[in-house]
Design a protein around this motif. Structure first.
Motif, short mmCIF file in Angstrom:
data_model
loop_
_atom_site.label_atom_id
_atom_site.label_comp_id
_atom_site.label_asym_id
_atom_site.label_seq_id
_atom_site.Cartn_x
_atom_site.Cartn_y
_atom_site.Cartn_z
N ILE A 278 0.83 -1.21 0.00
CA ILE A 278 0.00 0.00 0.00
C ILE A 278 0.86 1.27 0.00
O ILE A 278 0.59 2.19 -0.79
N PRO A 279 1.90 1.37 0.85
CA PRO A 279 2.77 2.55 0.75
C PRO A 279 3.38 2.73 -0.64
O PRO A 279 3.53 3.86 -1.11
N PHE A 280 3.71 1.61 -1.32
CA PHE A 280 4.24 1.74 -2.68
C PHE A 280 3.19 2.33 -3.62
O PHE A 280 3.49 3.21 -4.43
N LEU A 281 1.96 1.84 -3.52
CA LEU A 281 0.89 2.35 -4.39
C LEU A 281 0.60 3.83 -4.11
O LEU A 281 0.18 4.56 -5.02
N LEU A 282 0.87 4.26 -2.88
CA LEU A 282 0.62 5.66 -2.53
C LEU A 282 1.85 6.54 -2.69
O LEU A 282 1.77 7.76 -2.50
N SER A 283 2.99 5.94 -3.04
CA SER A 283 4.25 6.70 -3.10
C SER A 283 4.24 7.88 -4.07
O SER A 283 5.01 8.83 -3.88
N PRO A 284 3.39 7.91 -5.13
CA PRO A 284 3.37 9.10 -6.00
C PRO A 284 3.04 10.40 -5.27
O PRO A 284 3.32 11.48 -5.82
N VAL A 285 2.48 10.34 -4.08
CA VAL A 285 2.20 11.60 -3.36
C VAL A 285 3.50 12.31 -2.98
O VAL A 285 3.49 13.50 -2.66
N PHE A 286 4.63 11.58 -3.01
CA PHE A 286 5.91 12.19 -2.69
C PHE A 286 6.55 12.86 -3.91
O PHE A 286 7.65 13.42 -3.81
N MET A 287 5.89 12.79 -5.06
CA MET A 287 6.45 13.37 -6.28
C MET A 287 6.41 14.89 -6.23
O MET A 287 5.46 15.48 -5.72
N LYS A 288 7.45 15.50 -6.76
CA LYS A 288 7.53 16.94 -6.90
C LYS A 288 7.33 17.31 -8.36
O LYS A 288 7.40 16.43 -9.24
N PRO A 289 7.06 18.57 -8.67
CA PRO A 289 6.92 18.97 -10.07
C PRO A 289 8.14 18.55 -10.89
O PRO A 289 9.28 18.79 -10.50
N GLY A 290 7.89 17.89 -11.99
CA GLY A 290 8.98 17.40 -12.84
C GLY A 290 9.30 15.94 -12.63
O GLY A 290 9.98 15.32 -13.47
N ASP A 291 8.84 15.35 -11.51
CA ASP A 291 9.07 13.93 -11.28
C ASP A 291 8.14 13.10 -12.15
O ASP A 291 7.02 13.51 -12.46
N ARG A 292 8.61 11.90 -12.52
CA ARG A 292 7.82 10.97 -13.31
C ARG A 292 7.88 9.59 -12.66
O ARG A 292 8.84 9.26 -11.97
N LEU A 293 6.87 8.77 -12.92
CA LEU A 293 6.87 7.42 -12.35
C LEU A 293 8.06 6.60 -12.84
O LEU A 293 8.59 5.76 -12.11
N VAL A 294 8.50 6.89 -14.05
CA VAL A 294 9.63 6.14 -14.61
C VAL A 294 10.93 6.43 -13.86
O VAL A 294 11.91 5.68 -13.96
N ASP A 295 10.94 7.51 -13.05
CA ASP A 295 12.13 7.82 -12.25
C ASP A 295 12.43 6.73 -11.24
O ASP A 295 13.55 6.67 -10.70
N LEU A 296 11.45 5.87 -10.96
CA LEU A 296 11.68 4.77 -10.03
C LEU A 296 12.72 3.79 -10.56
O LEU A 296 13.38 3.08 -9.77
N VAL A 297 12.88 3.73 -11.86
CA VAL A 297 13.83 2.77 -12.44
C VAL A 297 14.91 3.44 -13.27
O VAL A 297 15.78 2.76 -13.82
N LEU A 298 14.88 4.76 -13.38
CA LEU A 298 15.93 5.49 -14.08
C LEU A 298 16.91 6.05 -13.06
O LEU A 298 16.63 7.06 -12.42
N TRP A 299 18.03 5.39 -12.91
CA TRP A 299 19.01 5.76 -11.89
C TRP A 299 20.28 6.30 -12.53
O TRP A 299 20.78 5.77 -13.53
N ASN A 300 20.82 7.36 -11.95
CA ASN A 300 22.06 7.93 -12.45
C ASN A 300 23.27 7.10 -12.06
O ASN A 300 24.28 7.07 -12.77
N LYS A 301 23.18 6.41 -10.91
CA LYS A 301 24.25 5.53 -10.45
C LYS A 301 23.64 4.15 -10.18
O LYS A 301 23.36 3.80 -9.03
N PRO A 302 23.40 3.38 -11.24
CA PRO A 302 22.61 2.15 -11.10
C PRO A 302 23.20 1.11 -10.16
O PRO A 302 22.46 0.48 -9.40
#
Length: 306
Positions: A41-65
């Motif tokens: 449930i916290p994962f499903l609600l995690s988009p509330v932590f998004m700021k302007p410019g954030d995207r859901l795909v940011d969960l898997v797009l890492w600068n230092k993988p």
């Protein structure tokens, strides 16, 4: 600043009650199953932590993988390990062993980050391990799997902190928070399959309550960081030991003996000293400089969950 500190104390109180719910679920469910439902449930609600410019795909797009992958794994495994610890140990005893984490961070920072640690922090680390020996008392009381799970929780949490420092500020806040919920849910979902049992009604209620505390506590801490720097709020985490003592005594009839209380005090005092020492060294440095002995500010704006 005061409002941020109050919110941080409230956040860690909610975390403590969430761990109490985990303990109340008891041995009826696999620890990975408890973790899966607690973080879904916290994962499903995690988009509330998004700021302007954030995207859901940011969960898997890492600068230092590679570093992010290691950090995500270490943090994800802490929750099922802590569930194992809470199920078999007195509440306060499990918390005290997990509070060995700051001392382990200090040790890892020497070997991984090549930081110079002076004698004061070195003595605090030694004191923390003495406190653990007093709590566990090897040879005088039974060493349970829960002891090993609690110590492993502390070690994995410390590894998460170290990898967070190595990542620095290269990842977005939503990425750092959301990946914890995502990875914990996925890892626990796979590992729960062999021991899966459909929860009964009262267990569903406890699982939903646990999920609510995990989400609310994270949200409260994030709001707290709007009023005070995240690295200044870390000491509030030690208030959990007071909640653990009270909850353990009132709801689980767990009354630590005198030696256990001494060990708990030593571990918590050592952790608080390490935290205070780091803050002192930071204040003594010029703006923008990082003292060799002190900890770098954590990358995540929310505490590592357990």
């Amino acid at each position: 600043m005061v409002k941020g500190i109050v919110l941080a104390f409230l956040a860690f109180a909610v975390f403590a009650w969430g761990d109490a719910l985990v303990k109340e679920i008891g041995h009826g469910l696999d620890p990975f199953e408890v973790t899966f439902f607690g973080y879904l449930i916290p994962f499903l609600l995690s988009p509330v932590f998004m700021k302007p410019g954030d995207r859901l795909v940011d969960l898997v797009l890492w600068n230092k993988p590679w570093l992010m992958g290691l950090r995500v794994f270490l943090i994800a495994i802490t929750t099922p390990l802590s569930v194992m610890a809470f199920r078999s140990l007195p509440f306060a005893e499990a918390f005290a062993l997990m509070f060995l984490m700051p001392s382990l961070v200090t040790i890892l920072s020497i070997f991984v980050l090549k930081e110079h640690v002076r004698w004061r922090r070195g003595l605090a680390v030694c004191a923390a391990f003495i406190g653990v020996l007093i709590i566990v008392r090897p040879g005088f009381k039974e060493f349970l799997p829960g002891h090993l799970a609690a110590l492993a929780t502390a070690l994995c949490s410390a590894g998460g902190v170290i990898t967070g420092r190595m990542i620095g500020h290269s990842e977005k806040r939503f990425t750092l928070i959301g990946t914890v919920f995502l990875a914990t849910t996925l890892l626990a979902g796979v590992l729960m399959i062999p021991g899966f049992a459909w929860p009964m009604m009262h267990q569903w209620i406890l699982l939903l309550a646990f999920a609510a505390t995990a989400f609310v506590a994270q949200a409260l801490f994030i709001i707290a960081t709007l009023y005070a720097p995240a690295d200044r709020l870390g000491a509030a985490q030690y208030s959990q030991i007071l909640w653990a003592l009270a909850i353990g005594a009132l709801f689980f009839n767990e009354w630590p003996d005198a030696l256990a209380l001494v060990g708990i005090f030593i571990v918590v005092a050592a952790g608080l000293f390490i935290f205070a020492r780091e803050q002192t060294l930071k204040r003594g440095q010029p703006q923008g400089a990082a003292p060799a002995e002190s900890a770098q500010p954590e990358t995540a704006t929310a505490p590592i969950p357990h």
